[in-house]
Scaffold this motif. Sequence first.
Motif, mmCIF file in Angstrom:
data_model
loop_
_atom_site.group_PDB
_atom_site.id
_atom_site.type_symbol
_atom_site.label_atom_id
_atom_site.label_comp_id
_atom_site.label_asym_id
_atom_site.label_seq_id
_atom_site.Cartn_x
_atom_site.Cartn_y
_atom_site.Cartn_z
ATOM 1 N N LEU A 53 -8.528 7.293 -2.385
ATOM 2 C CA LEU A 53 -7.445 7.790 -1.551
ATOM 3 C C LEU A 53 -6.147 7.046 -1.835
ATOM 4 C CD1 LEU A 53 -7.507 10.012 0.666
ATOM 5 C CD2 LEU A 53 -7.496 8.170 2.352
ATOM 6 N N ALA A 54 -6.229 5.732 -1.975
ATOM 7 C CA ALA A 54 -5.024 4.928 -2.215
ATOM 8 C C ALA A 54 -4.350 5.315 -3.518
ATOM 9 C CB ALA A 54 -5.373 3.443 -2.226
ATOM 10 N N GLY A 55 -5.133 5.794 -4.478
ATOM 11 C CA GLY A 55 -4.580 6.202 -5.760
ATOM 12 C C GLY A 55 -3.848 7.520 -5.712
ATOM 13 N N ARG A 56 -3.897 8.203 -4.569
ATOM 14 C CA ARG A 56 -3.204 9.480 -4.410
ATOM 15 C C ARG A 56 -2.052 9.376 -3.420
ATOM 16 N NH1 ARG A 56 -8.633 11.006 -3.730
ATOM 17 N NH2 ARG A 56 -8.327 12.011 -1.702
ATOM 18 N N VAL A 57 -1.811 8.196 -2.888
ATOM 19 C CA VAL A 57 -0.761 7.996 -1.895
ATOM 20 C C VAL A 57 0.617 8.104 -2.533
ATOM 21 C CG1 VAL A 57 0.326 6.274 -0.400
ATOM 22 C CG2 VAL A 57 -2.156 6.581 -0.351
ATOM 23 N N ASN A 58 1.486 8.826 -1.870
ATOM 24 C CA ASN A 58 2.890 8.906 -2.256
ATOM 25 C C ASN A 58 3.675 9.434 -1.064
ATOM 26 O OD1 ASN A 58 5.389 9.160 -3.803
ATOM 27 N ND2 ASN A 58 4.120 9.214 -5.625
ATOM 28 N N ASN A 59 4.910 9.815 -1.269
ATOM 29 C CA ASN A 59 5.728 10.333 -0.175
ATOM 30 C C ASN A 59 5.090 11.551 0.480
ATOM 31 O OD1 ASN A 59 8.431 10.467 1.275
ATOM 32 N ND2 ASN A 59 8.436 12.467 0.281
ATOM 33 N N ASP A 60 4.341 12.328 -0.294
ATOM 34 C CA ASP A 60 3.743 13.554 0.231
ATOM 35 C C ASP A 60 2.274 13.400 0.596
ATOM 36 O OD1 ASP A 60 2.761 13.314 -2.347
ATOM 37 O OD2 ASP A 60 2.910 15.453 -2.794
ATOM 38 N N ALA A 61 1.766 12.191 0.608
ATOM 39 C CA ALA A 61 0.368 11.972 0.949
ATOM 40 C C ALA A 61 0.186 10.562 1.510
ATOM 41 C CB ALA A 61 -0.522 12.167 -0.287
ATOM 42 N N PRO A 62 -0.032 10.448 2.816
ATOM 43 C CA PRO A 62 -0.115 11.530 3.797
ATOM 44 C C PRO A 62 1.269 11.976 4.275
ATOM 45 C CG PRO A 62 -0.491 9.448 4.903
ATOM 46 C CD PRO A 62 -0.332 9.131 3.439
ATOM 47 N N LEU A 63 1.334 13.213 4.758
ATOM 48 C CA LEU A 63 2.551 13.717 5.381
ATOM 49 C C LEU A 63 2.602 13.239 6.827
ATOM 50 C CD1 LEU A 63 2.402 17.349 3.985
ATOM 51 C CD2 LEU A 63 3.938 15.527 3.223
ATOM 52 N N ALA A 64 3.807 12.958 7.309
ATOM 53 C CA ALA A 64 3.976 12.357 8.631
ATOM 54 C C ALA A 64 4.579 13.338 9.624
ATOM 55 C CB ALA A 64 4.874 11.125 8.525
ATOM 56 N N LEU A 65 3.960 13.427 10.798
ATOM 57 C CA LEU A 65 4.511 14.187 11.910
ATOM 58 C C LEU A 65 5.067 13.180 12.913
ATOM 59 C CD1 LEU A 65 5.089 16.693 13.583
ATOM 60 C CD2 LEU A 65 2.690 16.726 14.291
ATOM 61 N N THR A 66 6.367 13.202 13.103
ATOM 62 C CA THR A 66 7.028 12.223 13.953
ATOM 63 C C THR A 66 7.828 12.910 15.052
ATOM 64 O OG1 THR A 66 8.838 12.130 12.324
ATOM 65 C CG2 THR A 66 7.161 10.401 12.213
ATOM 66 N N VAL A 67 8.177 12.115 16.069
ATOM 67 C CA VAL A 67 8.903 12.644 17.220
ATOM 68 C C VAL A 67 9.891 11.586 17.697
ATOM 69 C CG1 VAL A 67 7.213 11.799 18.903
ATOM 70 C CG2 VAL A 67 8.622 13.795 19.469
ATOM 71 N N SER A 68 10.956 12.034 18.326
ATOM 72 C CA SER A 68 11.913 11.114 18.929
ATOM 73 C C SER A 68 11.208 10.238 19.968
ATOM 74 C CB SER A 68 13.046 11.881 19.618
ATOM 75 O OG SER A 68 13.717 12.730 18.724
ATOM 76 N N GLU A 69 11.413 8.936 19.880
ATOM 77 C CA GLU A 69 10.731 8.016 20.783
ATOM 78 C C GLU A 69 11.098 8.273 22.241
ATOM 79 O OE1 GLU A 69 9.372 3.416 20.543
ATOM 80 O OE2 GLU A 69 11.444 3.850 19.949
ATOM 81 N N ASP A 70 12.343 8.595 22.504
ATOM 82 C CA ASP A 70 12.769 8.839 23.884
ATOM 83 C C ASP A 70 12.116 10.095 24.454
ATOM 84 O OD1 ASP A 70 14.321 6.577 23.786
ATOM 85 O OD2 ASP A 70 16.185 7.641 23.317
ATOM 86 N N LEU A 71 12.005 11.142 23.640
ATOM 87 C CA LEU A 71 11.346 12.361 24.109
ATOM 88 C C LEU A 71 9.887 12.072 24.448
ATOM 89 C CD1 LEU A 71 11.397 15.438 24.597
ATOM 90 C CD2 LEU A 71 10.734 15.722 22.193
ATOM 91 N N LEU A 72 9.219 11.301 23.604
ATOM 92 C CA LEU A 72 7.825 10.962 23.855
ATOM 93 C C LEU A 72 7.678 10.152 25.142
ATOM 94 C CD1 LEU A 72 4.877 10.931 22.993
ATOM 95 C CD2 LEU A 72 5.401 8.984 21.502
ATOM 96 N N ALA A 73 8.603 9.234 25.369
ATOM 97 C CA ALA A 73 8.532 8.398 26.566
ATOM 98 C C ALA A 73 8.801 9.204 27.836
ATOM 99 C CB ALA A 73 9.528 7.252 26.461
ATOM 100 N N GLU A 74 9.739 10.147 27.755
ATOM 101 C CA GLU A 74 10.161 10.887 28.945
ATOM 102 C C GLU A 74 9.334 12.144 29.199
ATOM 103 O OE1 GLU A 74 14.265 11.637 28.174
ATOM 104 O OE2 GLU A 74 14.769 9.500 28.014
ATOM 105 N N GLN A 75 8.820 12.760 28.115
ATOM 106 C CA GLN A 75 8.102 14.026 28.243
ATOM 107 C C GLN A 75 6.803 14.002 27.424
ATOM 108 O OE1 GLN A 75 8.948 16.429 30.240
ATOM 109 N NE2 GLN A 75 10.976 15.700 30.838
#
Length: 354
Positions: A225-247
């Motif tokens: 798995l480590a040999g396939r890691v790059n910007n596109d692996a794994p792909l990241a799903l992120t969210v605004s920290e304030d939105l997560l804290a409030e909602q």
Amino acid sequence: MNPSTLWYTRCPVPTAFGVAVERGFLDAELARDGIVARSLASSTDNQVRQSHFHHSQPNSFRHGGNGPPLVTRSRGGRVRLIGLSWNDSIKPMLVMPDSGIASVRELAGRKVSLPIRAGDSIDFWKASSLRGTELALAREGMTMDDVAMTPVSTNRTFMDGATASTARTATLWGAQCMLGHQREEAFALVRGEVDALYSQGAIAAVVMGFTGAVAIADAASSPDLAGRVNNDAPLALTVSEDLLAEQPELVARCLAAVLRAAAWAAANEREAKRVIAADTGLPEELVDAAFPQEVHRQLEVDLRPEWVEALRVQHDHLLRHGFLAAPIDFDRFVDHGPLRRAREILAGEAAVSQ
């Protein structure tokens, strides 16, 4: 109080978030509260659009390459990771067919492209190319010192290739962006100014189709798995920290919509690949050339330990090469709560339908 608008962006890669947008899963979830979901592309404000890289727009989600959110977090950006996804897109080292180079070992002493986007504060493609080249060389017992890394610079910014469309659901990165992504590097390869370049995914399919370049190695075939890691692996799903804290419940519901989209895609190959083609700027017939044939079944969002560890590998690569301002505390960056709650929501729906 819920926000009236949620913003989102996705990279030109296969994601369940893209499916959730295109098939209406996200809109259906948010309509219950009168919330409108808008792509960053729907704004003509360049600062809003730049949030694709810096995650600066309030109340926003991003699903795509892991480099920008890692860099943003290292610079103090208020962004949290709530999911990862993984598909093994092609990751080839490319040469021209008449180059006489048939293997990575034969790159010793040769010129390998090092792309540089001087106008961008987060040069994710430089980081990607460094990682891809390092991996290809390492599999042959070689290092970067064995080749001549040759800068191929451009003043074009990534945002210069963004779509002109301001449709509410438009992706920032259409076919024109993908066709031109490696333009300068492809020219350098054809002219013989470099002997090889790294590429990946939809971009690689475009470069190979246009130039006739051939692969002498592909990191996607690495058994580790480590040999396939790059910007596109794994792909990241992120969210605004304030939105997560409030909602937190709203974030979990949006994530549940993404999980529904992943399940739908797994059961609807043809339609899912049409969405993937649109999101990656590819003709439909090139989807299977750029990604695994089972890519429609590889959109699952998870935070399984091996994927989080793979992201740490990418983090260490970015830190080693100076892309990160400081090391990231993963315990504070990764939040498992929204995914747990999203799965509870889906389980409750399944129980009711039985």
